[in-house]
Design a protein around this motif. Structure first.
Motif, PDB file in Angstrom:
ATOM      1  N   ASN A 109       0.797  -1.230   0.000  1.00 25.09           N
ATOM      2  CA  ASN A 109       0.000   0.000   0.000  1.00 25.09           C
ATOM      3  C   ASN A 109       0.832   1.284   0.000  1.00 25.09           C
ATOM      4  OD1 ASN A 109      -2.621   1.487   0.390  1.00 25.09           O
ATOM      5  ND2 ASN A 109      -1.584   2.049   2.284  1.00 25.09           N
ATOM      6  N   PRO A 110       1.895   1.410   0.845  1.00 22.96           N
ATOM      7  CA  PRO A 110       2.666   2.664   0.807  1.00 22.96           C
ATOM      8  C   PRO A 110       3.299   2.915  -0.557  1.00 22.96           C
ATOM      9  CG  PRO A 110       3.299   1.302   2.690  1.00 22.96           C
ATOM     10  CD  PRO A 110       2.391   0.486   1.863  1.00 22.96           C
ATOM     11  N   SER A 113       0.735   4.125  -2.956  1.00 20.14           N
ATOM     12  CA  SER A 113       0.441   5.537  -2.673  1.00 20.14           C
ATOM     13  C   SER A 113       1.455   6.448  -3.361  1.00 20.14           C
ATOM     14  CB  SER A 113       0.456   5.787  -1.164  1.00 20.14           C
ATOM     15  OG  SER A 113      -0.581   5.057  -0.532  1.00 20.14           O
ATOM     16  N   LEU A 116       0.437   6.573  -7.013  1.00 20.70           N
ATOM     17  CA  LEU A 116      -0.759   7.406  -7.172  1.00 20.70           C
ATOM     18  C   LEU A 116      -0.419   8.885  -7.065  1.00 20.70           C
ATOM     19  CD1 LEU A 116      -3.367   5.359  -5.098  1.00 20.70           C
ATOM     20  CD2 LEU A 116      -3.293   5.638  -7.577  1.00 20.70           C
ATOM     21  N   ALA A 117       0.494   9.218  -6.165  1.00 17.43           N
ATOM     22  CA  ALA A 117       0.929  10.616  -6.047  1.00 17.43           C
ATOM     23  C   ALA A 117       1.596  11.070  -7.341  1.00 17.43           C
ATOM     24  CB  ALA A 117       1.881  10.774  -4.872  1.00 17.43           C
ATOM     25  N   GLY A 162      -5.162   2.489  -1.317  1.00 20.17           N
ATOM     26  CA  GLY A 162      -4.389   3.648  -1.738  1.00 20.17           C
ATOM     27  C   GLY A 162      -5.283   4.749  -2.283  1.00 20.17           C
ATOM     28  N   LEU A 163      -6.264   4.370  -3.115  1.00 22.76           N
ATOM     29  CA  LEU A 163      -7.216   5.338  -3.652  1.00 22.76           C
ATOM     30  C   LEU A 163      -8.094   5.909  -2.547  1.00 22.76           C
ATOM     31  CD1 LEU A 163      -8.247   3.491  -6.925  1.00 22.76           C
ATOM     32  CD2 LEU A 163      -7.056   5.691  -6.784  1.00 22.76           C
ATOM     33  N   GLY A 165      -7.178   6.398   0.559  1.00 25.04           N
ATOM     34  CA  GLY A 165      -6.371   7.411   1.229  1.00 25.04           C
ATOM     35  C   GLY A 165      -6.265   8.687   0.422  1.00 25.04           C
ATOM     36  N   LEU A 166      -6.172   8.544  -0.895  1.00 22.82           N
ATOM     37  CA  LEU A 166      -6.093   9.716  -1.767  1.00 22.82           C
ATOM     38  C   LEU A 166      -7.380  10.538  -1.713  1.00 22.82           C
ATOM     39  CD1 LEU A 166      -4.287  11.117  -3.929  1.00 22.82           C
ATOM     40  CD2 LEU A 166      -5.517   9.754  -5.637  1.00 22.82           C
ATOM     41  N   LYS A 169      -7.691  12.313   1.531  1.00 19.91           N
ATOM     42  CA  LYS A 169      -6.785  13.453   1.578  1.00 19.91           C
ATOM     43  C   LYS A 169      -7.446  14.688   0.983  1.00 19.91           C
ATOM     44  CE  LYS A 169      -2.171  14.907   0.071  1.00 19.91           C
ATOM     45  NZ  LYS A 169      -0.967  14.537  -0.721  1.00 19.91           N
TER      46      LYS A 169
END
Length: 305
Positions: A109-110, A113, A116-117, A162-163, A165-166, A169
């Motif tokens: 997952n990290p 992320s 994705l960033a 991951g999405l 968390g995005l 955010k």
């Protein structure tokens, strides 16, 4: 160290520890199917969220203010869909003997992320981040050979969380933990009801049919869902980003141990190699995060106007 680091670490251990032992809870709910469990998890999360909101000072007023913002509500609805997909994938992983693959998803997952960033936020990756992502790709190739196919459950878990968390955010600090959780789960209640309908038409509903202990475990799914989120939110206010990043590996590590030692899932040599490469990538990720955090602290602040 940030203020109250000891309490922050205890809260983080509570959150990630509960997530880490989640496979044992899922196993105890047998013979409930993954689809039925997700249905009850959504519905009882709403019930638990309502109870928390009533007990929270100013919670109802905060909820009213929240639902007036259509953009935030839509964003939380998307977050709810993503977390429902994540829950379904993970429960399916545990109930079908793929707990180790589920742990792999949260190890990845990290790194997802970071990607994705790069894609969504158009951030520029630093050299160690590129190295970590490259190692993750190599690990997926090795694991694909070991599994005979891509570890789709792990990839799905990493992408969905991951999405999630995005999306969260995007909302940022404007949404409280309890009101936000209540809105998220309330918006996906139709999915929860749909899951129960599907379960009733296929495997049958197990709620109330396997004794009071089993029924109590299903009712507790709301607490199992919400409590770690609340502990995590409290920990995040007391710990730095680096400290949180280090603590997040506790949950998949526990899930990995449970999969191998408790559920006796197979771990041939190629899987050990694949996981070792993933862990090496996570070491690079953590080192990069620590170096960047140190660089930002050392950077001179802007002079006052």
């Amino acid at each position: 160290m940030t203020p109250s680091p000891r309490s922050g670490f205890l809260l983080a251990i509570g959150a990630y520890g509960l997530w880490g032992f989640l496979p044992l809870y899922i196993a105890l709910t047998a013979p409930t199917s993954a689809v039925e469990l997700i249905g009850w998890r959504i519905l009882f999360s709403v019930v638990f969220g309502v109870l928390l909101l009533v007990c929270l000072r100013g919670g109802v007023a905060e909820l009213r203010e929240l639902v007036r913002d259509r953009r935030i509500v839509v964003t939380l609805g998307i977050a709810g869909l993503l977390v429902a997909v994540n829950w379904l994938l993970y429960v399916t992983a545990v109930t079908t003997g793929h707990t180790v693959e589920g742990a792999l998803g949260y190890f990845l997952n990290p790194l997802v992320s970071i990607v994705l960033a790069l894609v969504v936020e158009r951030e520029r990756l630093r050299p160690l981040q590129w190295a970590a992502v490259g190692l993750a790709v190599v690990a997926l190739v090795v694991l694909a050979v070991g599994y005979g196919q891509l570890p789709l459950i792990a990839i799905g878990l990493a992408l969905s969380f991951g999405l999630y968390g995005l999306v969260k955010k995007r909302v940022g600090p404007r949404v409280g933990v309890v009101p936000g959780l209540l809105v998220e789960t309330s918006l996906i209640v139709p999915i929860g009801i749909g899951c129960l309908v599907v379960a009733a038409l296929t495997t049958g509903i197990t709620f109330g049919a396997n004794g009071p202990l089993h029924t109590g475990l299903l009712v507790a799914s709301g607490i199992v869902t919400a409590l770690p989120l609340l502990l995590f939110a409290a920990a995040a206010k007391r710990l730095t980003l680096v400290e949180i990043a280090l603590m997040q590996y506790l949950a998949p590590s526990l899930q990995f141990v449970i999969g191998v030692r408790v559920f006796h899932e197979a771990m041939p040599a190629e899987r050990w190699v694949g996981f070792a490469i993933v862990w090496a990538a996570l070491v690079l990720f953590t080192v990069d995060l620590a170096l960047e955090n140190r660089r930002r602290r050392a950077a001179p602040s802007d002079p006052p106007l």
